[in-house]
Design an enzyme around this catalytic site. Sequence first.
Site, PDB file in Angstrom:
ATOM      1  CE  LYS A  53      -3.893  -2.307   2.217  1.00 24.23           C
ATOM      2  NZ  LYS A  53      -4.603  -2.597   3.471  1.00 24.23           N
ATOM      3  CD  GLN A  97      -3.435  -4.011   6.712  1.00 24.35           C
ATOM      4  OE1 GLN A  97      -3.344  -3.080   5.915  1.00 24.35           O
ATOM      5  NE2 GLN A  97      -4.106  -5.116   6.439  1.00 24.35           N
ATOM      6  CG  ASP A 120      -9.513   0.410   4.762  1.00 27.32           C
ATOM      7  OD1 ASP A 120      -9.172   0.083   3.615  1.00 27.32           O
ATOM      8  OD2 ASP A 120      -8.816   0.234   5.775  1.00 27.32           O
TER       9      ASP A 120
END
Length: 284
Positions: A53, A97, A120
Amino acid sequence: MAKIIDGKALSQKIKDELKQKVSDFEQKFGRKITLAVVLVGENPASQVYVRNKIKATEYVGMKSLSFYMPENSTEEEVSQTVLSLAKDDGVDGILVQLPLPKHINETKILNLIPADKDVDGFLAQNVGNLLLGEPCTIACTPFGVIKMLQSQNIELSGKNAVVIGRSNIVGKPMALLLLKENCTVTVCHSKTKNLSEVCKNADILVSAIGRPKFVTADMVKQDAVVIDVGINRTEQGLVGDVDFENVKEIASYISPVPGGVGPMTIAMLLENTYLCALRRNNIE
Ligand code: NAD
């Protein structure tokens, strides 16, 4: 024989288009779009995801801030990190995460992220707005699947779509997005009866369960479009939920694993970060 939907190539195209848009933003606002990534602990899969990422963030010209916190960090310490990023006007997106270590309440931490920095698309406000058809950040994986279908000009309206899996991050938002595209949507899960028959009725079949080669050719309708979200680590390497070799003989389109939905998820994370930066500057 099915046409392969190449998620790697499409994600590259999206990233290259973003490069220009990200640079235009920097010109206009005099600062780089910034994504902050928080990783707690040493989960090897999470470390790989985060590394990829960050690499992709920098590839498109965004700034990445990474916060690597030890496994034994307290909930209070992780909260403080997220809260400081929440307050920082120079940060456009925050990614925590998952999974977090067991002693930390994930929902509590995620809820500290302001909805307009939720790249997200996991927060209740974004999920609720998706349900209502209001502007929102869409979870990266299902967003990527829709882009893959659109990239092939696949007609969705009026089609029977079956989603296998009902997780909050893939199955449920996937079903909502297909509904928004005017599909007739069925969501299947571990308690579904006659799963094969339901799948056999699908014009569009999306599998997000996490079981290697679970979707076999006899479950797939002739000329169906099959999207494989699953990522399963096996002795044969990385495989999806779909028995690719046999299903590709029946489907009209199919996405591979690896090289399908995976790279698209990262591209959509960058797209979401860009969209968050725009919205935070009141540009729709
Ligand atoms: P999850 O474990 O949260 O959910 C799995 C879902 O599958 C559940 O809703 C469950 O009911 C359903 N399921 C399990 N066994 C089943 C069965 N035998 N029959 C029917 N349904 C069954 O998983 P998730 O987070 O939604 O992820 C699903 C898969 O997608 C995993 O392999 C994950 O690694 C992968 N994934 C890939 C990406 C990507 O970028 N490609 C992103 C997220 C998840």
